[in-house]
Design an enzyme around this catalytic site. Structure first.
Site, PDB file in Angstrom:
ATOM      1  N   CYS A  66       0.840  -1.207   0.000  1.00 34.20           N
ATOM      2  CA  CYS A  66       0.000   0.000   0.000  1.00 34.20           C
ATOM      3  C   CYS A  66       0.872   1.253   0.000  1.00 34.20           C
ATOM      4  O   CYS A  66       1.582   1.528   0.964  1.00 34.20           O
ATOM      5  CB  CYS A  66      -0.919  -0.076   1.234  1.00 34.20           C
ATOM      6  N   CYS A  69       0.297   3.828   2.693  1.00 29.42           N
ATOM      7  CA  CYS A  69       0.787   3.339   3.997  1.00 29.42           C
ATOM      8  C   CYS A  69       2.265   3.693   4.179  1.00 29.42           C
ATOM      9  O   CYS A  69       2.699   3.991   5.298  1.00 29.42           O
ATOM     10  CB  CYS A  69       0.610   1.834   4.109  1.00 29.42           C
TER      11      CYS A  69
END
Ligand code: ZN
Length: 142
Positions: A66, A69
């Site tokens: 991600c 993230c």
């Protein structure tokens, strides 16, 4: 006295309230139990950690693939320094499918704030550390 679960070994420690910010260590494994950094926690250890830790717990759900993230990670690290009275933990959502489903995590990064074992707020998406700290304090009424 406050119960604080060690993120490293899972032992429940008892710490005097006045000593919470004096770098208390785990009586079992010796790790700092209020360290001002996010600690990874497994799906298996999560329920006990949140239920038995008597200070607020802020959880970040993330995943290795991600992109946002990766942007969030340094902000979350910084937020841990800004929130010494809160335990910050990280859950790899790929390694915690049941927990992610149980908490209805629909996007990552997601931040979920627990107090006394109950969810009191959540927020999805990347957030600067200072803004995150302000959000947490406002949710905790501080
Ligand atoms: Zn320990």
């Amino acid at each position: 006295m406050k119960h604080i679960v060690c993120a490293s070994c899972g032992a429940t420690n008892r710490v005097e309230q006045a000593r919470l910010l004096e770098a208390p260590v785990c009586g079992k494994c010796g790790e700092e139990i209020m360290a001002a950094k996010p600690m990874p926690i497994s799906e298996a250890a999560f329920a006990k950690f949140v239920a038995k830790t008597e200070v607020p717990v802020l959880v970040e759900f993330w995943a290795a693939w991600c992109g946002p993230c990766r942007m969030m990670a340094p902000q979350f690290e910084q937020a841990a320094k800004l929130l010494p009275e809160v335990r910050l933990i990280k859950v790899d959502s790929d390694a915690a499918p049941q927990l992610s489903q149980q908490l209805a995590i629909r996007s990552i990064p997601s931040l979920v704030l627990f107090k006394d074992g109950r969810e009191i707020a959540r927020q999805a998406g990347v957030m600067p550390a200072a803004e995150l700290a302000t959000w947490v304090r406002s949710q905790l009424g501080r």
